[in-house]
Design an enzyme around this catalytic site. Structure first.
Site, PDB file in Angstrom:
ATOM      1  N   ASN A  13       1.016  -1.348  -0.215  1.00 27.02           N
ATOM      2  CA  ASN A  13      -0.091   0.040  -0.149  1.00 27.02           C
ATOM      3  C   ASN A  13       0.884   1.269  -0.235  1.00 27.02           C
ATOM      4  OD1 ASN A  13      -3.037  -0.468   0.035  1.00 27.02           O
ATOM      5  ND2 ASN A  13      -2.327  -2.134   1.628  1.00 27.02           N
ATOM      6  N   HIS A 108      -8.090  -1.081   5.938  1.00 28.46           N
ATOM      7  CA  HIS A 108      -8.282  -2.516   6.747  1.00 28.46           C
ATOM      8  C   HIS A 108      -9.125  -3.306   5.643  1.00 28.46           C
ATOM      9  CE1 HIS A 108      -9.025  -4.895   9.927  1.00 28.46           C
ATOM     10  NE2 HIS A 108     -10.222  -5.290   9.626  1.00 28.46           N
ATOM     11  N   ASP A 140      -9.102   6.873  14.953  1.00 27.34           N
ATOM     12  CA  ASP A 140      -9.552   7.567  16.323  1.00 27.34           C
ATOM     13  C   ASP A 140      -8.682   6.598  17.253  1.00 27.34           C
ATOM     14  OD1 ASP A 140     -11.448   5.532  16.617  1.00 27.34           O
ATOM     15  OD2 ASP A 140     -13.024   6.625  16.355  1.00 27.34           O
ATOM     16  N   GLU A 141      -9.394   6.730  18.536  1.00 31.47           N
ATOM     17  CA  GLU A 141      -8.675   6.025  19.514  1.00 31.47           C
ATOM     18  C   GLU A 141      -8.958   4.318  19.575  1.00 31.47           C
ATOM     19  OE1 GLU A 141      -8.960   7.991  23.125  1.00 31.47           O
ATOM     20  OE2 GLU A 141      -9.135   9.864  22.190  1.00 31.47           O
TER      21      GLU A 141
HETATM   22  C1  GRF Z   1      -3.192  -4.921   4.111  1.00 31.66           C
HETATM   23  O1  GRF Z   1      -4.047  -5.800   4.006  1.00 31.66           O
HETATM   24  C2  GRF Z   1      -3.948  -3.783   4.807  1.00 31.66           C
HETATM   25  O2  GRF Z   1      -5.195  -3.604   4.641  1.00 31.66           O
HETATM   26  C3  GRF Z   1      -3.766  -4.174   6.287  1.00 31.66           C
HETATM   27  O3  GRF Z   1      -2.402  -4.740   6.322  1.00 31.66           O
HETATM   28  C4  GRF Z   1      -1.897  -5.365   5.125  1.00 31.66           C
HETATM   29  C5  GRF Z   1      -0.758  -4.473   4.840  1.00 31.66           C
HETATM   30  O4  GRF Z   1      -0.263  -4.976   3.450  1.00 31.66           O
HETATM   31  N1  GRF Z   1      -3.788  -3.380   7.456  1.00 31.66           N
HETATM   32  P1  GRF Z   1       0.894  -3.996   2.863  1.00 31.66           P
HETATM   33  O5  GRF Z   1       2.027  -4.008   3.819  1.00 31.66           O
HETATM   34  O6  GRF Z   1       0.466  -2.692   2.483  1.00 31.66           O
HETATM   35  O7  GRF Z   1       1.519  -4.706   1.695  1.00 31.66           O
END
Ligand code: GRF
Length: 209
Positions: A13, A108, A140-141
């Site tokens: 990401n 997420h 948020d928290e």
């Molecule tokens: C992704 O599935 C993201 O949604 C989750 O952890 C994973 C991270 O993947 N929070 P990357 O490190 O971005 O490849």
């Protein structure tokens, strides 16, 4: 807009956002720093290869508040205005969330509020849902809880394993996260309680705006 990205692992990401900043899909922005709480995170190497400053801030031996203070110092030094959590595997302290109120995003791999926390894809399969997906939200928290910016639905197949579902969702994550960051950078939105409302009537709530 100066963006800081927090990672713990692979960093796909992070790469998608960084490339979108580079090619202007996310306009008027720069990735000021990529920070990992795990020194060996693969994403740190990938960020360096792209010429992005990549910093390790190990969590080991630090309290949550102390570790977050270390991270905030790195962000502050570079005048980061928007923080993107991208596979960052540690809950943020209250102090961090307050300091960057409505300026921290997370992705997420489920349609929140379903399947918060770890192994969201496995949770979705175990529950038997036919549709899952991904969510980009303000932080948020509470865990995986803040106001939702964008969601994308992805079909769950009968033959799916957590790995095959994760592989199908991740491609949508990249696209959805890039779109969400572009929207937030653009600033044409307002936050009404839990709702993020877009449109020309939006009062700019852009970080730094
Ligand atoms: C992704 O599935 C993201 O949604 C989750 O952890 C994973 C991270 O993947 N929070 P990357 O490190 O971005 O490849």
């Amino acid at each position: 807009m100066k963006i800081g990205i927090l990672i713990s692992g692979r960093g796909s990401n992070m790469l998608a956002i960084s490339k979108a900043v580079r090619d202007g899909t996310i306009p008027d922005s720069e990735i000021a720093v990529v920070i990992s709480d795990r020194p060996k995170a693969e994403g740190l190497r990938k960020a360096s290869e792209l010429g992005i400053e990549a910093v390790s801030v190990p969590r080991k031996g630090r309290s949550r508040a102390g570790h977050d203070a270390d991270i905030m110092a790195e962000l502050g030094k570079r005048r980061v205005e928007l923080v993107c959590l991208a596979g960052y595997m540690r809950l943020l302290s209250k102090g961090f969330v307050l300091e960057y109120k409505n300026r921290i995003l997370n992705i997420h791999p489920s349609l929140l509020p379903s399947f918060k926390g770890l192994e969201a894809q496995k949770q979705a399969i175990d529950y038997g849902v036919k549709i899952s997906g991904c969510t980009v939200h303000f932080v948020d928290e509470d865990l995986d809880h803040g106001a939702i910016i964008l969601q994308k639905a992805v079909e769950v197949h009968d033959s799916d394993t957590p790995e095959s579902l994760a592989a199908r969702i991740i491609a949508h994550e990249h696209e959805t996260y890039v779109k969400a960051v572009a929207l937030v950078v653009g600033g044409r939105y307002r936050i009404e309680g839990r709702r993020v409302v877009f449109g020309d009537g939006g009062i700019s709530a852009a970080p730094g705006g």
